[in-house]
Scaffold this motif. Structure first.
Motif, PDB file in Angstrom:
ATOM      1  N   TYR A  39       0.858  -1.184   0.000  1.00 30.23           N
ATOM      2  CA  TYR A  39       0.000   0.000   0.000  1.00 30.23           C
ATOM      3  C   TYR A  39       0.894   1.234   0.000  1.00 30.23           C
ATOM      4  O   TYR A  39       1.689   1.436   0.912  1.00 30.23           O
ATOM      5  N   MET A  40       0.736   2.040  -1.024  1.00 30.37           N
ATOM      6  CA  MET A  40       1.601   3.182  -1.241  1.00 30.37           C
ATOM      7  C   MET A  40       0.992   4.441  -0.621  1.00 30.37           C
ATOM      8  O   MET A  40      -0.210   4.698  -0.757  1.00 30.37           O
ATOM      9  N   GLY A  41       1.826   5.233   0.033  1.00 28.27           N
ATOM     10  CA  GLY A  41       1.363   6.490   0.594  1.00 28.27           C
ATOM     11  C   GLY A  41       0.238   6.310   1.586  1.00 28.27           C
ATOM     12  O   GLY A  41       0.370   5.579   2.566  1.00 28.27           O
ATOM     13  N   ASN A  42      -0.897   6.959   1.309  1.00 31.45           N
ATOM     14  CA  ASN A  42      -2.054   6.904   2.205  1.00 31.45           C
ATOM     15  C   ASN A  42      -3.018   5.771   1.881  1.00 31.45           C
ATOM     16  O   ASN A  42      -4.089   5.677   2.493  1.00 31.45           O
ATOM     17  N   ALA A  43      -2.691   4.943   0.926  1.00 34.00           N
ATOM     18  CA  ALA A  43      -3.571   3.819   0.595  1.00 34.00           C
ATOM     19  C   ALA A  43      -3.631   2.839   1.758  1.00 34.00           C
ATOM     20  O   ALA A  43      -2.667   2.685   2.514  1.00 34.00           O
ATOM     21  N   SER A  44      -4.776   2.167   1.913  1.00 31.66           N
ATOM     22  CA  SER A  44      -4.943   1.191   2.991  1.00 31.66           C
ATOM     23  C   SER A  44      -5.848   0.070   2.508  1.00 31.66           C
ATOM     24  O   SER A  44      -6.586   0.235   1.522  1.00 31.66           O
ATOM     25  N   PRO A  45      -5.825  -1.077   3.185  1.00 38.61           N
ATOM     26  CA  PRO A  45      -6.702  -2.183   2.781  1.00 38.61           C
ATOM     27  C   PRO A  45      -8.182  -1.812   2.809  1.00 38.61           C
ATOM     28  O   PRO A  45      -8.977  -2.402   2.086  1.00 38.61           O
ATOM     29  N   GLU A  46      -8.553  -0.869   3.654  1.00 37.77           N
ATOM     30  CA  GLU A  46      -9.963  -0.489   3.785  1.00 37.77           C
ATOM     31  C   GLU A  46     -10.374   0.568   2.772  1.00 37.77           C
ATOM     32  O   GLU A  46     -11.567   0.826   2.596  1.00 37.77           O
ATOM     33  N   GLY A  47      -9.423   1.200   2.108  1.00 38.37           N
ATOM     34  CA  GLY A  47      -9.736   2.312   1.214  1.00 38.37           C
ATOM     35  C   GLY A  47     -10.069   1.872  -0.200  1.00 38.37           C
ATOM     36  O   GLY A  47     -10.019   0.695  -0.546  1.00 38.37           O
ATOM     37  N   SER A  48     -10.401   2.860  -1.018  1.00 38.09           N
ATOM     38  CA  SER A  48     -10.650   2.631  -2.442  1.00 38.09           C
ATOM     39  C   SER A  48      -9.343   2.857  -3.183  1.00 38.09           C
ATOM     40  O   SER A  48      -8.833   3.984  -3.254  1.00 38.09           O
ATOM     41  N   ASN A  49      -8.786   1.790  -3.721  1.00 40.62           N
ATOM     42  CA  ASN A  49      -7.439   1.861  -4.270  1.00 40.62           C
ATOM     43  C   ASN A  49      -7.385   1.573  -5.764  1.00 40.62           C
ATOM     44  O   ASN A  49      -8.207   0.825  -6.298  1.00 40.62           O
ATOM     45  N   LEU A  50      -6.404   2.179  -6.390  1.00 37.28           N
ATOM     46  CA  LEU A  50      -6.062   1.857  -7.766  1.00 37.28           C
ATOM     47  C   LEU A  50      -4.971   0.797  -7.702  1.00 37.28           C
ATOM     48  O   LEU A  50      -3.926   1.009  -7.089  1.00 37.28           O
ATOM     49  N   LYS A  51      -5.220  -0.342  -8.322  1.00 35.52           N
ATOM     50  CA  LYS A  51      -4.291  -1.466  -8.231  1.00 35.52           C
ATOM     51  C   LYS A  51      -3.416  -1.547  -9.479  1.00 35.52           C
ATOM     52  O   LYS A  51      -3.915  -1.612 -10.604  1.00 35.52           O
ATOM     53  N   VAL A  52      -2.117  -1.547  -9.244  1.00 37.69           N
ATOM     54  CA  VAL A  52      -1.127  -1.708 -10.303  1.00 37.69           C
ATOM     55  C   VAL A  52      -0.376  -3.011 -10.033  1.00 37.69           C
ATOM     56  O   VAL A  52       0.191  -3.193  -8.955  1.00 37.69           O
ATOM     57  N   LEU A  53      -0.394  -3.914 -10.994  1.00 44.13           N
ATOM     58  CA  LEU A  53       0.184  -5.246 -10.793  1.00 44.13           C
ATOM     59  C   LEU A  53       1.415  -5.417 -11.675  1.00 44.13           C
ATOM     60  O   LEU A  53       1.377  -5.151 -12.876  1.00 44.13           O
ATOM     61  N   GLN A  54       2.516  -5.844 -11.070  1.00 42.03           N
ATOM     62  CA  GLN A  54       3.769  -6.053 -11.797  1.00 42.03           C
ATOM     63  C   GLN A  54       4.012  -7.529 -12.062  1.00 42.03           C
ATOM     64  O   GLN A  54       3.950  -8.371 -11.161  1.00 42.03           O
ATOM     65  N   ILE A  55       4.306  -7.826 -13.328  1.00 42.50           N
ATOM     66  CA  ILE A  55       4.754  -9.160 -13.731  1.00 42.50           C
ATOM     67  C   ILE A  55       6.096  -8.982 -14.429  1.00 42.50           C
ATOM     68  O   ILE A  55       6.212  -8.192 -15.361  1.00 42.50           O
ATOM     69  N   SER A  56       7.103  -9.711 -14.000  1.00 37.66           N
ATOM     70  CA  SER A  56       8.431  -9.544 -14.588  1.00 37.66           C
ATOM     71  C   SER A  56       9.038 -10.881 -14.961  1.00 37.66           C
ATOM     72  O   SER A  56       8.726 -11.919 -14.362  1.00 37.66           O
ATOM     73  N   ASP A  57       9.884 -10.843 -15.985  1.00 37.28           N
ATOM     74  CA  ASP A  57      10.733 -11.989 -16.348  1.00 37.28           C
ATOM     75  C   ASP A  57       9.946 -13.295 -16.458  1.00 37.28           C
ATOM     76  O   ASP A  57      10.327 -14.310 -15.870  1.00 37.28           O
ATOM     77  N   LEU A  58       8.900 -13.261 -17.250  1.00 35.32           N
ATOM     78  CA  LEU A  58       8.144 -14.495 -17.491  1.00 35.32           C
ATOM     79  C   LEU A  58       8.995 -15.534 -18.213  1.00 35.32           C
ATOM     80  O   LEU A  58       8.852 -16.727 -17.978  1.00 35.32           O
ATOM     81  N   HIS A  59       9.842 -15.076 -19.129  1.00 35.27           N
ATOM     82  CA  HIS A  59      10.618 -15.992 -19.973  1.00 35.27           C
ATOM     83  C   HIS A  59       9.693 -17.093 -20.513  1.00 35.27           C
ATOM     84  O   HIS A  59       9.981 -18.296 -20.390  1.00 35.27           O
TER      85      HIS A  59
END
Length: 275
Positions: A39-59
């Motif tokens: 959770y970045m900055g003021n984001a929290s599990p209870e809040g309304s969040n924008l989710k950014v998902l990282q996938i790396s090096d799938l090969h």
């Protein structure tokens, strides 16, 4: 009961440890993907969040149960944005496999990708671009895109690969637009050391990298083998100075097809929505 000699007991223990280590390295840490969420900055599990998902090096070389389960997991999470931080494939012949695999992801999810060293070396960039375009994915090379999700804006700046391409932070920043959040994608984490001296007055909330595979062989925090472009970085958070960096352990392998002490991972970063 027959008494076991001390010698047999010791060798039996060594055999057991060796077997468990081999199972962990050749199977468990490669096949089972760890989901990490922050959770970045003021984001929290209870809040309304924008989710950014990282996938790396799938090969990505073939689509097996691990890859199918990963796509299903991502679709359940349903992030606003998926960021592929390089080395999704490492051979041009795997473009058709990538095309088939990306079709398993929810087409409504915005996707963004950068090049890794293997893609610079072995994959035709225009053919890769065409595959990505089919699946709602931008390929960013020294460029910056602004995305809007409701009232929240996020700029994603993607660098060319540091060791196999021509990474140019200044060029990317020519396209930067002021936004609520700014994420920089660069495959090699060592590039962060260069960006630190170039970032000036443009804010960066997060730099995302991969490339290291967490060392692939990580012995109690020590990774003896890391590829060129890793610098002082192995995996996880580096927040001792700006810009903050997260190095993904990634999904696949290169070279020796094992992972030990470096379990495959996918990561979700939550940013507080602007209302």
């Amino acid at each position: 009961m027959k008494k076991i000699s001390r010698r047999k007991f010791i060798w039996g223990g060594i055999g057991l440890i060796t077997s468990v280590t081999a199972i962990d390295a050749f199977w468990y840490e490669k096949v089972f993907i760890e989901l990490n969420e922050y959770y970045m900055g003021n984001a929290s599990p209870e809040g309304s969040n924008l989710k950014v998902l990282q996938i790396s090096d799938l090969h990505l070389r073939r689509i097996k149960s691990k890859q199918i389960e990963l796509a299903a997991l991502v679709n359940r999470i349903k992030p606003e944005l998926i960021l592929f931080t390089g080395d999704v494939i490492d051979r041009n012949k795997n473009l058709k496999i990538l095309d088939k695999y990306l079709a398993m992801f929810d087409p409504e999810i915005q996707k963004t990708a950068i090049l890794g060293n293997w893609e610079c070396w072995k994959v035709h960039p225009l053919e890769l671009l065409d595959v990505y375009k089919k699946h709602n994915c931008e390929l960013i090379v020294n460029h910056s895109f602004l995305y809007t999700f409701g009232e929240t804006t996020i700029s994603v700046s993607g660098m060319d690969d540091l060791i196999a391409g021509q990474a140019d932070y200044y060029m990317a920043m020519e396209f930067y637009q002021k936004s609520d959040y700014h994420v920089v994608m660069t495959h090699c984490p060592q590039h962060r050391d260069i960006i630190q001296n170039q970032m000036k007055d443009i804010p960066i909330d997060l730099v995302l990298s991969g490339h290291t595979h967490g060392g692939q062989l990580n012995l109690f925090g020590f990774a003896p083998f890391r590829p060129l472009g890793s610098g002082r970085y192995v995996s996880g958070w580096y927040r001792e100075e700006l810009p903050h960096l997260y190095v993904s352990r990634g999904i696949g392998t290169s070279g020796i097809p094992i992972r030990l002490g470096s379990r495959a991972e996918v990561t979700v970063f939550n940013f507080e929505r602007r209302l």
